[in-house]
Structures are given as structure tokens and as C-alpha cells.
Motif scaffolding. Sequence first.
Motif: not given
Length: 827
Positions: A554-555, A561-563, A601-605
Motif C-alpha cells: 500500500r502507498l 515510497q518517497l525515499l 499518498a496520491k501525490e507520491i504516485i
Amino acid sequence: MDIKRNQPDLQARKEQIISEVIGKLRRHFGRTLEEATPSQLYKAVAMTVRDAIMEKWTATRKARVQQQKKRLYYLSVEFLIGRSLVNNIINLCQDEAYRQALEELGVDLAEIEQSEPEPSLGNGGLGRLAACFMDSLATLGLPAMGCGIRYEYGLFRQKIVDGSQVEMPDNWLDDGNVWEVPNLDDQMEVHFGGQIEEDWSSGQLHIRHTGYHTVIAVPYDIPISGYDSDVALSLRLWSARAPQQLDMSLFSRGEYARAAEEAELAQTISKVLYPEDNHQEGKMLRLQQHYFFTSATIQYIVKDFKKRYPHMPLTRLHEKVAIHINDTHPALAIPELMRILLDQEGLSWEDAWQVTRNCFAYTNHTVMSEALERWPLQMFRELLPRIHMITNAINEQYCHDLWEIYPNDFGKISYMSIIAYDQVRMANLALAMSHKVNGVSQLHADILRKDLFADWARTEPDKIIGITNGVTIRRWCVKANPGLTDLITEAIGPDWIKDADQLQKLIPFAADAAFCERFRRVKAENKARLSNYIASKMDIKVDPGSLFDCQAKRLHEYKRQLLNALHILYLYRRLKEDPAANIEKRTFFFAAKASPGYYRAKEIIRLIHAVKVLVESDPVVREKLQVVFLPNYCVSLAEVLIPAAELSEQISTAGKEASGTSNMKFMLNGALTIGTLDGANVEMAQLMGGENIFIFGRKAQEVENMLRNKLYHAGELYETNRALKNVLDMLVDGSLPADHPRQFSDLYQSLLFGDGGNIADPYLVLDDFAPYAEAQEEVQRVYRDTQEWTRRAVLNTAHAGFFSSDRTIQEYNERIWHLEPIQMERE
Ligand SMILES: *Cc1c(COP(=O)(O)O)cnc(C)c1O
């Protein structure tokens, strides 16, 4: 796959399957083999498998009833079971018979499998754990039933449109479900709202509940097969429907509005799975869902007990019933059992309290406060008036008992109380009323005992225990990775599939050049399989010769995931500055759904997509790096991705990931892990030695200390680490392709300045950046030494046996449930 055990006559079984499949096609669809669609073929084959499991199902029920053994009810709001067909064929040990039969029929099993609708009735790890547990319970032959909700719509299907996540409904039931059997005998009525009157007129307290709404709970049972086991268990999923008769009486009394409300409530209650993972919001419908399925389940448990043991008083319920709640979502089962024992069965308060505590055990899944369930008191009271009264009374007695232990310690008692500040705290309810509470890894349990639940640990020292999660070997190796399964079986025999400790027999093979060569070949085949899958589904070409680096989960900000994405930007910059930079060719796979309401989280996607486009656009960089975002992460995608992975990214902020289970799946499939000392990663490192895993970053204690004492200042790292500053600036300086003029300023701001009262970078992305980049250097250094990499990969698989969910379930059983296996007569 070549496991021929338990198949006395392969040839006969093959012939039987052929005639059964043809018969099913004819009788159920009026089609010949030639005319059948793939979906009809799937259904016909699935029905033959179902028939075989049904035999075991009825035999299991008969044996269970005869042997009168204690039964476990595993309550979970999610069961992320994935597809069943191939898994069931494997568990029946009939893969060879089916392979031969289908070959003769000219049917491709892998192809018709695609016609099976995938039940995505879970968000991630928690729901998948429940599914792995069912497989292990059935394999071990333990008497158990899984209980949950039959969501009409599972977790949304994810699409990526212009780099952003778009959610689509998952109407998985549209084409029917071959595996489920409705059980109309066990329908239950569940009541919401209304008023409670206490009636003392007979000298005894009688509770009258009036003016409530009724919803009917209809159970659908899915048979759960175990590997090479004669036991088949039930997964019981409750579906909501309106009470037709009651409807009519309400109408005739002119209560149209209430009749309509009831119909509407019934229609919405089991409609959708909430898409939040590790996050809780006090939504009324969600509370309704939780009460709906726990009430139906507890009613069934009591009914079944009375039927099986007509001469045993309910004060002895715990001798025959264990109830386990997977996180606090099913914790309403606790006051619901009290309610039935008190109001319907006439037990005294003391007896009901004792029995309830002896029945229940609770698994905690997180220490993050935003994920701890708390319900607004008023909503709780209005929706569940009797449950509220009982919860209140539980709280009063619990606080009274605490007062005896901690006289005058208002602070402690207020912290531990179940109702406070107009909220009902479900974790505190579960803690007070369970005889055992477990964390899901040793680190997680330590944190529970020392920090979040320290007061309970002092009060009852033996109550909080750690039982490390596991995954089922059957789905995550035998089903997902047949090539590796054959190789292992050839080397050490087939017993590891049921007794995963035997994987340790592979240790010497890590030094066996021929074995390592074949191990590499299996990985190469799985990489090719994934590459083909991507080519056909997404029209993207990847290089199977590159290092396959995977982060699939999951995000979530804590999973970082950003790292990973920032590190790719760092490699990009290095290649831009020096096209000859010493960087190993890599494909970075991401797969992750973000909760629809989780903006960051959506920004990271969106950022991952922008990084992908940037990397692709540069002729030098794209020779070295490729980023692939695999949409709609789900069990069937994991089954293709994980066997192909070479590097597993398990890089959560230490102390935040309670266990993780994908770390175990990757390890089992021979990927090396780059990770923090978090969750079960700690135990992975201990088991195989720190030299076979790439550990980096702050430890849980350090993170805790830095955050608690406000010692962390992300901005200073920005000022002092030049490479990091350059990468971060790319988020806002126009370097990245972005549709929005704001680019990625929200991520930039949150990392450097914080927002809404939060400190900057609360997940320590910047703090762990340099150690992460260094660990990644080490990864590529080792990867270039193919033999050394393979040696370590083999050792990963060889040490993964501990993470079999069979071991986890055995531990739960020895320490919590105390069940005995059902004895089956083998024919
Ligand atoms: C195993 C699994 C998860 C859990 O992954 P973590 O990395 O442990 O969070 C989530 N989703 C699916 C589909 C899985 O199979």
C-alpha cells in the motif's frame, strides 16, 4: 510441478476430470467443449474442483461434530484471499492430474484462470494475513471458521490516468462466484438503533429493545482447502439483506419511512470495503458493518454451541470456543457476546465477564495513533444502545478493578479506560476483555509492551505476547513460483511444502555451483514471465537483464515510497552529471494503491509517474534506469511480480511497520532485501545473518527518541547535504514533468517545513536518505558479483521457513487457542 503423492491412480483421475469437465459444460451451460467460452471453461473446471473439496467439507463437519473439539472463530473485516482455482488444485495434490486432463482437452489452465473473478476483500497485509491463516489452519487440520463480510464491491480497481490514480468499482460478483454456498439455515437478524427499556417487574432484570431497524445477515460459505489435507474449513462471509416480512408490517402500519430506511440500510451495509489501510475514520456505515458481521457471528457461535452441547452450560463456552479478533474492527463481538449471555441466556454479570474474557484474544496490527479505532460516543450510543450500555458497564468495572491496583492514579486509569473524552476506544476494550493480546513481530510486541500498552503489560505481565506473522508457502511459492518449487523439491524432497523448516536443507546448496546456476535460471524465467506480462498488459518493454528492484505494498508515507523515488532522482542526477557514472542497470517496479482520500499518498504516485517520464525522456539515463508503475496491485499481480524480484524494498521508518508480510514473500522467492530494522526485517536479519540483507537507517529507538525529544530537524539536512538538496529542489524547480503549476510543492513543503501542526518530515525520509543511498551502492556492488548474489539469494530462500504461516498458526495454537486437530479417516 510434479507432486504425485496422494494420487493412487493418476490415469483414472485424469479420465474422471475429463468426463466431469465435459459433463459440467453440457449440464450447466449447454455447450460442448468446442463451443465453450473461457469463462464457461473456467467455471466447469472450478466446479469439478469444488466437488472434490465439498466431499472433504462434509466429512470434516461430520468428524468435527463427532469429536466435539474446541473450535476457533477467526473474525476479520478483511480476507484478501485472491483467486482460488489453481490454489485449490495444488492443495488437493491434483495438479498433475489436472495438467494432463486439461492438456488433453486443449485447455490452458493459466489462461482460464484469468476468467476467475478475484475477490479483493482486503486492503493489504492485514487481510492477506487472514487468508494465509485460513490456508494454514486447514493444512494443519485445526477446527476453525473464518468470519467476515461479503462485500459486493471489493477494494477499488486502480487505473493510472495521466500519472494520477483513478479509482474504478470492483464488481467482482457480477458474474457469480463458483466457490460460495449460501447457507439460509444460519441467517441471523441484526438490530440497529431503537430504545432500551429495563423491566424489573418480574423481580429480575429484563431488557426490552424496541424501535430498532432490522437487517438480515445471510451467510455465504467458501470452502477452504488445506495442502495435502483431508480437512476443509469454512470461510463464512455475511451479506446484508432487507427483512421482507417486517417491511410489509411496517408499510401496513404506515411507517413507510422506516421501512424504506431499513431497506436502504440493508442494501448499503455489505456493499463496499472501506479503502483505508492503517487509518481509521469514525464513519457510521463502518460501525454498522462491524456490528453487522460480529453480531451475526456471535449469534451463530452461541447457536452452534447450544446445538452441539445441549447439556453444557454457557459458563463453559470457552472450553469449546475460541474467538480471535484480527485487529479491533471485530471488537464489538465482545459486548455482543456479553449481551447474548446476559439478556438472552440469563448468565450473571460475573459469569458473562469470565466466559467472555476466556473466549477472546486480540491481535494488534499497528502502533500508529491515526489507525487506532475510536468511535464518537454519541454515534455509538444511538446506533447500538444496548451495546453501549454493556460497554459502559464493562468500562466501569474495569476502571474499578484498576482503581484497586492503582489507587488515585487518575492519569493511568484515564489512559486505560474504554470510554473517555466522548470516545469509545476499541483497543482498550479489546485489551481489557481478551486473555491474550499479540503483536505481529518481536519488535512490534516489544514496542507494545514498553510503550503503547505498557500499563497493561505491567498490570498483566503475561498477557501481551509477540507472534511473528507468516505467509503460506503454498500460494507464495508452490502456486506463484512453480519453477522454484520444482528445483527445491528436486534438491530436498517435497516435505518442505508442509514443513517449511526443511528449507534449511538448502543451505549447503548455496555453495553448489550447479544448483546456483539453476536457481539463477528460474529467476531469469520468472523475470521473463513478468516482462511478457507487462508487455502484453501495458505495452511496456523492460530489460530482463536489468536488476529487478521492487517495492509493492500500500502507498503510505511510513512505507516511504518517497525515499525510493528520491533516490532514483539522485541516480538520475549522477548520470546527467557523468554519463559514465558507475551505475548498474536497474528496473524499478512500484505497485501501490493509495486510499482515495489520502492526498499525499496520491501525490507520491504522481511523483513516481513524473520520475518515470523524466527518466524515459533522457537517452543516456534510460539506458541505465527504468521506472515501471504496475497499476492495480492485488494478489494475482503479486504472484507474478514477487517471483521475478531480485531486490525487495522494505524501507519503512523504523518502528512503524508492525511486521510486513511482503518482505517474507520476497525472501522466500529468493530476492535480497534492502530494509530498515523494522517489523519482521529484524528477525530476517537475525535468522540468516546480517550479511545476507542490506540493512540501513535509524533504528526504532532512535526514531522514537528523535521524535519525542524534538531532536530532528529536516531542514538542517537540506542545508548540509548537497546531493539531497539538489534532489529536493527538483520537486519544485520545474525539472520534473508535471501537469500542475504547483509541481510537487506539497511533498516539498511537508519534507522541509511540515504542515498543519506536523513537524517537517515526520517519517525521516531525509534523515535516512544518505544511508539508503549508501546501502544501494552496496546492493549494486554485490549484484555485479553474480555468484555472490545468487549465494545470498539461495540463503534467503533457505532461511524463509520460519516465516511460514504454518509456524505462526502453530504458535497461536500453543500459546492462545489450544485446539486439537480434527482426526480424519483417510480413505
Ligand atoms: C502481502 C501483500 C500485502 C502486504 O504487503 P506489505 O509490504 O507487507 O505491506 C499487500 N497487498 C497484497 C496484494 C499482498 O499480497
